[in-house]
Design a protein around this motif. Structure first.
Motif, PDB file in Angstrom:
ATOM      1  N   GLN A  34    -124.134  31.461 -27.637  1.00 15.00           N
ATOM      2  CA  GLN A  34    -124.344  32.899 -27.755  1.00 15.00           C
ATOM      3  C   GLN A  34    -123.858  33.623 -26.499  1.00 15.00           C
ATOM      4  O   GLN A  34    -123.735  33.027 -25.435  1.00 15.00           O
ATOM      5  N   ASN A  35    -123.593  34.921 -26.635  1.00 19.83           N
ATOM      6  CA  ASN A  35    -123.088  35.731 -25.533  1.00 19.83           C
ATOM      7  C   ASN A  35    -124.053  35.753 -24.352  1.00 19.83           C
ATOM      8  O   ASN A  35    -125.278  35.806 -24.526  1.00 19.83           O
ATOM      9  N   ALA A  36    -123.476  35.759 -23.166  1.00 21.76           N
ATOM     10  CA  ALA A  36    -124.264  35.866 -21.936  1.00 21.76           C
ATOM     11  C   ALA A  36    -123.347  36.271 -20.801  1.00 21.76           C
ATOM     12  O   ALA A  36    -122.117  36.177 -20.913  1.00 21.76           O
ATOM     13  N   ALA A  37    -123.933  36.708 -19.713  1.00 17.42           N
ATOM     14  CA  ALA A  37    -123.142  37.006 -18.516  1.00 17.42           C
ATOM     15  C   ALA A  37    -122.573  35.722 -17.948  1.00 17.42           C
ATOM     16  O   ALA A  37    -123.199  34.661 -18.003  1.00 17.42           O
ATOM     17  N   SER A  38    -121.385  35.811 -17.384  1.00 19.27           N
ATOM     18  CA  SER A  38    -120.750  34.636 -16.795  1.00 19.27           C
ATOM     19  C   SER A  38    -121.518  34.185 -15.555  1.00 19.27           C
ATOM     20  O   SER A  38    -121.971  35.012 -14.760  1.00 19.27           O
ATOM     21  N   PRO A  39    -121.662  32.878 -15.355  1.00 15.04           N
ATOM     22  CA  PRO A  39    -122.297  32.407 -14.117  1.00 15.04           C
ATOM     23  C   PRO A  39    -121.477  32.747 -12.887  1.00 15.04           C
ATOM     24  O   PRO A  39    -121.989  32.669 -11.757  1.00 15.04           O
ATOM     25  N   TYR A  40    -120.211  33.129 -13.062  1.00 15.68           N
ATOM     26  CA  TYR A  40    -119.350  33.504 -11.944  1.00 15.68           C
ATOM     27  C   TYR A  40    -119.312  35.010 -11.716  1.00 15.68           C
ATOM     28  O   TYR A  40    -118.632  35.474 -10.796  1.00 15.68           O
ATOM     29  N   GLY A  41    -119.987  35.779 -12.552  1.00 15.36           N
ATOM     30  CA  GLY A  41    -119.970  37.220 -12.403  1.00 15.36           C
ATOM     31  C   GLY A  41    -118.842  37.860 -13.181  1.00 15.36           C
ATOM     32  O   GLY A  41    -118.041  37.177 -13.836  1.00 15.36           O
ATOM     33  N   PRO A  42    -118.741  39.193 -13.123  1.00 12.27           N
ATOM     34  CA  PRO A  42    -117.744  39.909 -13.929  1.00 12.27           C
ATOM     35  C   PRO A  42    -116.320  39.686 -13.438  1.00 12.27           C
ATOM     36  O   PRO A  42    -116.088  39.315 -12.280  1.00 12.27           O
ATOM     37  N   LEU A  43    -115.349  39.935 -14.328  1.00  9.29           N
ATOM     38  CA  LEU A  43    -113.954  39.866 -13.946  1.00  9.29           C
ATOM     39  C   LEU A  43    -113.604  41.014 -13.014  1.00  9.29           C
ATOM     40  O   LEU A  43    -114.095  42.133 -13.166  1.00  9.29           O
ATOM     41  N   GLN A  44    -112.741  40.728 -12.063  1.00  8.35           N
ATOM     42  CA  GLN A  44    -112.256  41.739 -11.132  1.00  8.35           C
ATOM     43  C   GLN A  44    -110.959  42.350 -11.681  1.00  8.35           C
ATOM     44  O   GLN A  44    -110.437  41.929 -12.713  1.00  8.35           O
ATOM     45  N   ALA A  45    -110.433  43.322 -10.996  1.00  8.24           N
ATOM     46  CA  ALA A  45    -109.151  43.919 -11.377  1.00  8.24           C
ATOM     47  C   ALA A  45    -108.063  42.854 -11.343  1.00  8.24           C
ATOM     48  O   ALA A  45    -108.155  41.865 -10.605  1.00  8.24           O
ATOM     49  N   ALA A  46    -107.021  43.063 -12.137  1.00  6.33           N
ATOM     50  CA  ALA A  46    -105.932  42.087 -12.215  1.00  6.33           C
ATOM     51  C   ALA A  46    -105.280  41.890 -10.854  1.00  6.33           C
ATOM     52  O   ALA A  46    -105.073  42.843 -10.093  1.00  6.33           O
ATOM     53  N   ASP A  47    -104.936  40.626 -10.551  1.00  4.43           N
ATOM     54  CA  ASP A  47    -104.258  40.328  -9.295  1.00  4.43           C
ATOM     55  C   ASP A  47    -102.747  40.503  -9.459  1.00  4.43           C
ATOM     56  O   ASP A  47    -102.263  40.991 -10.497  1.00  4.43           O
TER      57      ASP A  47
END
Length: 386
Positions: A34-47
């Motif tokens: 099921q959906n959940a927040a990533s253990p690594y946190g949100p995605l940042q702006a594109a590199d």
């Protein structure tokens, strides 16, 4: 239903396919992730490479189709697809298929030193057809699988040697392979809308020249028990392998396949599912189904190649969708790990961790151009859970 607990596995040895550690405990059948927040946190702006990553992760391009691999004289192949990593002293080797037609497919390898710098690149298979996915073996070979009705498995040698066809493993629209060193078998997916799941039982473990091809038999439900039945004619002519055994279970477009800790996970693109075989009690169930995800919208569509980390996280690549690699955690949560921007006409292929587990390799098969000649192979480094 209460979800079984997946405890961490650890990658063992050069093949990066045998795992140790605790098992998926056989308590009860699962509720799909099921959906959940990533253990690594949100995605940042594109590199600068167009990748959106969590904080602390960085990307680099290691090869581009039709261009010389930096630091070598080798031209990287078109349409990069399935891949795997092999330990090589203090460095490692990443192998990648080429999903090209007309006898122009095959596979290539990139050799890295301990700092992750490419030291050489070379061909390990040529003249084959639509080499899509595959799998590593514990004896350090790469099984490159041809995806067409009469396709074969080719055993290739990243450390040197001539590739050999393994017809005993069946002739069908092969996709991926996963080695099970406990039962001494190789699991094989089939990329057809009415495809099957197979296992090959070698006569001698470590030698794929002869053995028995079997197909999974089960009911039509999404969970239950299964058995294996021998395929009478692995050559698949005149009757296709998937149509030779009564009661063979059908899967809608078999794709990636991954083994760890007495469990096999494999994906089916036709219905956006990740399946799970529990080998200790011969049961199967869904680990993910995009129609059963709550709350909100399912993040993973176009399911394709799959790999696992030493922590026990599954990383599932998208063929299309919005070009993401999603992760399914041991506690059955799904989230987005990365996204590639500006490449909607491509697909993500070949995710594989280096032996240390701190670098993830993968390719965008058609890159920004949408053409097989525009493939891009990446490496993402960072604080992966290990």
């Amino acid at each position: 239903m209460e979800r079984r607990t997946f405890l961490r596995a650890s990658v063992a040895g050069a093949g990066a396919v045998a795992f140790s550690g605790s098992l998926w405990q056989n308590a009860a059948l699962a509720t799909p992730a099921q959906n959940a927040a990533s253990p690594y946190g949100p995605l940042q702006a594109a590199d600068a490479n167009g990748l959106q990553l969590p904080a602390g992760f960085t990307s680099q391009v290691v090869a581009r189709s039709g261009q010389t691999v930096p630091g070598t004289s080798y031209t990287w192949h078109s349409a990069p697809d399935g891949g795997a990593c092999f330990a090589d002293g203090t460095g490692w080797i990443y192998v990648s298929n080429s999903e090209m037609s007309g006898g122009t497919g095959g596979a290539s390898a990139l050799r890295f030193n301990s700092s992750g710098t490419v030291t050489s690149a070379y061909r390990i298979l040529s003249g084959t057809e639509r080499n899509c996915a595959g799998g590593a073996t514990p004896w350090n070979t790469w099984l490159s699988c041809e995806e067409f009705d009469n396709g074969q498995v080719w055993e290739t040698y990243p450390f040197g040697g001539t590739a050999v066809a393994r017809p005993a493993m069946g002739r069908f629209s092969h996709e991926a392979a996963a080695a099970d060193p406990v039962r001494r078998v190789i699991y094989l997916t089939e990329d057809k809308s009415d495809g099957c799941l197979y296992r090959f039982v070698p006569t001698t473990w470590g030698n794929l020249a002869s053995g028995t091809l079997q197909v999974l038999r089960a009911g039509t439900a999404t969970s239950g028990s299964f058995t294996w039945a021998t395929v009478p004619d692995p050559d698949g002519s005149p009757t296709a392998t998937r149509n030779q055994v009564s009661g063979a279970k059908r899967f809608n477009g078999g794709e990636g396949c991954h083994y760890a800790d007495d469990t096999v996970w494999f994906t089916t693109k036709g219905d956006n599912r990740v399946w799970q075989l529990n080998l200790l009690n011969s049961t199967y169930e869904l680990a993910y189904d995009d129609n059963l995800v709550t709350p909100g919208t399912a993040p993973l569509t176009g399911v394709d190649n799959v790999t696992g980390s030493s922590h026990g996280d599954l990383y599932v690549a998208e063929d299309g969708g919005n070009m993401e690699i999603c992760m399914i955690t041991p506690d059955d949560k799904i989230s987005v790990f990365l996204r590639i921007n500006g490449q909607s006409a491509s697909e993500i292929c070949g995710p594989a961790f280096n032996p240390a587990g701190d670098r993830l390799y993968f390719s965008s098969q058609r890159g920004t151009s949408g053409s097989s000649s525009g493939g891009i192979t990446y490496c993402v480094s960072g604080p992966f859970r290990r």
